[in-house]
Design a protein around this motif. Structure first.
Motif, PDB file in Angstrom:
ATOM      1  N   LEU A 134       0.829  -1.202   0.000  1.00 51.81           N
ATOM      2  CA  LEU A 134       0.000   0.000   0.000  1.00 51.81           C
ATOM      3  C   LEU A 134       0.867   1.256   0.000  1.00 51.81           C
ATOM      4  O   LEU A 134       0.612   2.194  -0.759  1.00 51.81           O
ATOM      5  CB  LEU A 134      -0.933  -0.007   1.206  1.00 51.81           C
ATOM      6  CG  LEU A 134      -1.884   1.184   1.343  1.00 51.81           C
ATOM      7  CD1 LEU A 134      -2.895   1.157   0.205  1.00 51.81           C
ATOM      8  CD2 LEU A 134      -2.570   1.151   2.677  1.00 51.81           C
ATOM      9  N   PHE A 135       1.893   1.261   0.831  1.00 48.46           N
ATOM     10  CA  PHE A 135       2.800   2.414   0.896  1.00 48.46           C
ATOM     11  C   PHE A 135       3.481   2.645  -0.446  1.00 48.46           C
ATOM     12  O   PHE A 135       3.537   3.770  -0.936  1.00 48.46           O
ATOM     13  CB  PHE A 135       3.851   2.206   1.987  1.00 48.46           C
ATOM     14  CG  PHE A 135       4.876   3.279   2.034  1.00 48.46           C
ATOM     15  CD1 PHE A 135       4.587   4.529   2.553  1.00 48.46           C
ATOM     16  CD2 PHE A 135       6.165   3.046   1.532  1.00 48.46           C
ATOM     17  CE1 PHE A 135       5.543   5.526   2.582  1.00 48.46           C
ATOM     18  CE2 PHE A 135       7.118   4.043   1.555  1.00 48.46           C
ATOM     19  CZ  PHE A 135       6.807   5.279   2.084  1.00 48.46           C
ATOM     20  N   VAL A 136       3.990   1.570  -1.050  1.00 48.02           N
ATOM     21  CA  VAL A 136       4.670   1.695  -2.346  1.00 48.02           C
ATOM     22  C   VAL A 136       3.692   2.200  -3.407  1.00 48.02           C
ATOM     23  O   VAL A 136       4.030   3.072  -4.211  1.00 48.02           O
ATOM     24  CB  VAL A 136       5.309   0.343  -2.748  1.00 48.02           C
ATOM     25  CG1 VAL A 136       5.748   0.351  -4.194  1.00 48.02           C
ATOM     26  CG2 VAL A 136       6.477   0.024  -1.832  1.00 48.02           C
ATOM     27  N   THR A 137       2.484   1.671  -3.396  1.00 51.81           N
ATOM     28  CA  THR A 137       1.484   2.086  -4.379  1.00 51.81           C
ATOM     29  C   THR A 137       1.145   3.570  -4.223  1.00 51.81           C
ATOM     30  O   THR A 137       1.099   4.313  -5.210  1.00 51.81           O
ATOM     31  CB  THR A 137       0.196   1.239  -4.224  1.00 51.81           C
ATOM     32  OG1 THR A 137       0.543  -0.142  -4.358  1.00 51.81           O
ATOM     33  CG2 THR A 137      -0.832   1.612  -5.269  1.00 51.81           C
ATOM     34  N   ILE A 138       0.926   3.996  -2.989  1.00 52.80           N
ATOM     35  CA  ILE A 138       0.600   5.410  -2.754  1.00 52.80           C
ATOM     36  C   ILE A 138       1.781   6.298  -3.124  1.00 52.80           C
ATOM     37  O   ILE A 138       1.613   7.352  -3.735  1.00 52.80           O
ATOM     38  CB  ILE A 138       0.160   5.620  -1.295  1.00 52.80           C
ATOM     39  CG1 ILE A 138      -1.191   4.953  -1.066  1.00 52.80           C
ATOM     40  CG2 ILE A 138       0.098   7.097  -0.937  1.00 52.80           C
ATOM     41  CD1 ILE A 138      -1.642   4.938   0.369  1.00 52.80           C
ATOM     42  N   PHE A 139       2.986   5.870  -2.768  1.00 55.00           N
ATOM     43  CA  PHE A 139       4.183   6.651  -3.080  1.00 55.00           C
ATOM     44  C   PHE A 139       4.345   6.806  -4.586  1.00 55.00           C
ATOM     45  O   PHE A 139       4.598   7.897  -5.096  1.00 55.00           O
ATOM     46  CB  PHE A 139       5.407   5.983  -2.459  1.00 55.00           C
ATOM     47  CG  PHE A 139       6.689   6.707  -2.708  1.00 55.00           C
ATOM     48  CD1 PHE A 139       6.977   7.884  -2.052  1.00 55.00           C
ATOM     49  CD2 PHE A 139       7.611   6.213  -3.619  1.00 55.00           C
ATOM     50  CE1 PHE A 139       8.159   8.558  -2.283  1.00 55.00           C
ATOM     51  CE2 PHE A 139       8.800   6.878  -3.865  1.00 55.00           C
ATOM     52  CZ  PHE A 139       9.066   8.055  -3.185  1.00 55.00           C
ATOM     53  N   ARG A 140       4.198   5.706  -5.319  1.00 55.36           N
ATOM     54  CA  ARG A 140       4.345   5.751  -6.772  1.00 55.36           C
ATOM     55  C   ARG A 140       3.230   6.592  -7.404  1.00 55.36           C
ATOM     56  O   ARG A 140       3.460   7.322  -8.364  1.00 55.36           O
ATOM     57  CB  ARG A 140       4.332   4.333  -7.360  1.00 55.36           C
ATOM     58  CG  ARG A 140       5.525   3.483  -6.975  1.00 55.36           C
ATOM     59  CD  ARG A 140       6.802   4.026  -7.505  1.00 55.36           C
ATOM     60  NE  ARG A 140       6.813   3.896  -8.948  1.00 55.36           N
ATOM     61  CZ  ARG A 140       7.714   4.401  -9.744  1.00 55.36           C
ATOM     62  NH1 ARG A 140       8.717   5.067  -9.242  1.00 55.36           N
ATOM     63  NH2 ARG A 140       7.654   4.256 -11.045  1.00 55.36           N
ATOM     64  N   SER A 141       2.008   6.496  -6.860  1.00 51.64           N
ATOM     65  CA  SER A 141       0.912   7.311  -7.383  1.00 51.64           C
ATOM     66  C   SER A 141       1.211   8.788  -7.178  1.00 51.64           C
ATOM     67  O   SER A 141       0.936   9.610  -8.057  1.00 51.64           O
ATOM     68  CB  SER A 141      -0.403   6.943  -6.687  1.00 51.64           C
ATOM     69  OG  SER A 141      -0.755   5.618  -6.965  1.00 51.64           O
ATOM     70  N   GLY A 142       1.776   9.124  -6.033  1.00 46.36           N
ATOM     71  CA  GLY A 142       2.166  10.513  -5.778  1.00 46.36           C
ATOM     72  C   GLY A 142       3.226  10.980  -6.753  1.00 46.36           C
ATOM     73  O   GLY A 142       3.174  12.111  -7.251  1.00 46.36           O
ATOM     74  N   MET A 143       4.197  10.115  -7.039  1.00 45.26           N
ATOM     75  CA  MET A 143       5.242  10.480  -8.005  1.00 45.26           C
ATOM     76  C   MET A 143       4.636  10.697  -9.389  1.00 45.26           C
ATOM     77  O   MET A 143       5.000  11.649 -10.093  1.00 45.26           O
ATOM     78  CB  MET A 143       6.316   9.393  -8.051  1.00 45.26           C
ATOM     79  CG  MET A 143       7.209   9.363  -6.837  1.00 45.26           C
ATOM     80  SD  MET A 143       8.433   8.057  -6.887  1.00 45.26           S
ATOM     81  CE  MET A 143       9.375   8.500  -8.319  1.00 45.26           C
ATOM     82  N   ILE A 144       3.713   9.838  -9.779  1.00 45.06           N
ATOM     83  CA  ILE A 144       3.067   9.976 -11.094  1.00 45.06           C
ATOM     84  C   ILE A 144       2.266  11.274 -11.139  1.00 45.06           C
ATOM     85  O   ILE A 144       2.290  12.004 -12.132  1.00 45.06           O
ATOM     86  CB  ILE A 144       2.178   8.754 -11.398  1.00 45.06           C
ATOM     87  CG1 ILE A 144       3.065   7.521 -11.642  1.00 45.06           C
ATOM     88  CG2 ILE A 144       1.264   8.996 -12.585  1.00 45.06           C
ATOM     89  CD1 ILE A 144       2.323   6.220 -11.733  1.00 45.06           C
ATOM     90  N   TYR A 145       1.552  11.583 -10.054  1.00 42.64           N
ATOM     91  CA  TYR A 145       0.791  12.829  -9.988  1.00 42.64           C
ATOM     92  C   TYR A 145       1.715  14.033 -10.147  1.00 42.64           C
ATOM     93  O   TYR A 145       1.419  14.957 -10.902  1.00 42.64           O
ATOM     94  CB  TYR A 145       0.032  12.907  -8.666  1.00 42.64           C
ATOM     95  CG  TYR A 145      -0.636  14.233  -8.441  1.00 42.64           C
ATOM     96  CD1 TYR A 145      -1.804  14.572  -9.108  1.00 42.64           C
ATOM     97  CD2 TYR A 145      -0.087  15.159  -7.566  1.00 42.64           C
ATOM     98  CE1 TYR A 145      -2.413  15.796  -8.919  1.00 42.64           C
ATOM     99  CE2 TYR A 145      -0.688  16.386  -7.370  1.00 42.64           C
ATOM    100  CZ  TYR A 145      -1.844  16.700  -8.042  1.00 42.64           C
ATOM    101  OH  TYR A 145      -2.427  17.919  -7.846  1.00 42.64           O
ATOM    102  N   ASN A 146       2.849  14.023  -9.449  1.00 40.25           N
ATOM    103  CA  ASN A 146       3.805  15.135  -9.561  1.00 40.25           C
ATOM    104  C   ASN A 146       4.361  15.249 -10.976  1.00 40.25           C
ATOM    105  O   ASN A 146       4.528  16.362 -11.493  1.00 40.25           O
ATOM    106  CB  ASN A 146       4.945  14.962  -8.555  1.00 40.25           C
ATOM    107  CG  ASN A 146       4.490  15.227  -7.135  1.00 40.25           C
ATOM    108  OD1 ASN A 146       3.491  15.897  -6.914  1.00 40.25           O
ATOM    109  ND2 ASN A 146       5.211  14.685  -6.177  1.00 40.25           N
ATOM    110  N   MET A 147       4.657  14.104 -11.596  1.00 41.01           N
ATOM    111  CA  MET A 147       5.176  14.134 -12.964  1.00 41.01           C
ATOM    112  C   MET A 147       4.123  14.693 -13.927  1.00 41.01           C
ATOM    113  O   MET A 147       4.450  15.470 -14.833  1.00 41.01           O
ATOM    114  CB  MET A 147       5.620  12.732 -13.387  1.00 41.01           C
ATOM    115  CG  MET A 147       6.900  12.283 -12.690  1.00 41.01           C
ATOM    116  SD  MET A 147       7.337  10.562 -12.969  1.00 41.01           S
ATOM    117  CE  MET A 147       7.491  10.481 -14.716  1.00 41.01           C
ATOM    118  N   GLN A 148       2.850  14.312 -13.746  1.00 42.70           N
ATOM    119  CA  GLN A 148       1.795  14.849 -14.598  1.00 42.70           C
ATOM    120  C   GLN A 148       1.665  16.356 -14.404  1.00 42.70           C
ATOM    121  O   GLN A 148       1.482  17.104 -15.373  1.00 42.70           O
ATOM    122  CB  GLN A 148       0.458  14.179 -14.275  1.00 42.70           C
ATOM    123  CG  GLN A 148       0.329  12.782 -14.831  1.00 42.70           C
ATOM    124  CD  GLN A 148      -0.992  12.142 -14.440  1.00 42.70           C
ATOM    125  OE1 GLN A 148      -1.550  12.452 -13.403  1.00 42.70           O
ATOM    126  NE2 GLN A 148      -1.465  11.231 -15.277  1.00 42.70           N
TER     127      GLN A 148
END
Length: 166
Positions: free
Chosen positions: A66-80
């Motif tokens: 869950l932590f990895v998924t949320i972290f990666r989603s945050g990174m994708i959001y920042n990149m977008q």
């Protein structure tokens, strides 16, 4: 043949070895049952511990995922977000570039330059105001001779009127 109302009193004393063996067998059976209960309790406790440990590991794995998924989603959001900002900057730069190209075209026309020079009252320069320099000769001033500065110790000794080094 025996009489029905009579009891035979032949050998009615209990054999002590038989009772001892029975007691030993009963005690042995009790010990075996107690060991069996203890082994069963140990096995049950070990199984329960394994089940608790597997539950804890499962929860830990799920939390990590869950932590990895949320972290990666945050990174994708920042990149977008950065991508959208870069697109906006690119559009703005293209608009500015088009405006600058239009200004360059306006500024490069000779009529526009002439109008601006008249408005600013600029004077055209002729050959008579130019300065001519002959580069074959030396047009620079002569160098001044370098005067060597006295050392600090010389100054001190000259003040004391001690002429050791002269």
């Amino acid at each position: 043949m025996a009489l029905p109302n009579r009891v035979q009193y032949l050998n009615t004393v209990a054999n002590p070895e038989i009772t001892r063996d029975n007691r030993r067998a009963q005690e042995e059976e009790k010990r075996r049952l107690e060991r069996s209960r203890q082994e069963f309790a140990k096995k049950t406790a070990a199984r329960n511990n394994r089940m608790k440990m597997s539950a804890v590991l499962t929860i830990l794995f799920m939390a990590t995922a869950l932590f990895v998924t949320i972290f990666r989603s945050g990174m994708i959001y920042n990149m977008q977000k950065e991508y959208v900002e870069l697109q906006n900057e690119t559009r703005l730069t293209l608009k500015n570039n088009e405006a600058l190209q239009a200004e360059i075209i306006k500024a490069s026309s000779i009529g526009e330059i002439a109008e601006k020079s008249i408005a600013l009252e600029l004077v055209s320069v002729g050959q008579e105001s130019a300065i001519a320099a002959d580069l074959s000769r030396n047009n620079f001033m002569e160098d001044e001779p370098l005067v060597e500065q006295p050392k600090f110790t010389d100054k001190v000794f000259s003040m004391l009127n001690l002429n050791f080094f002269n």
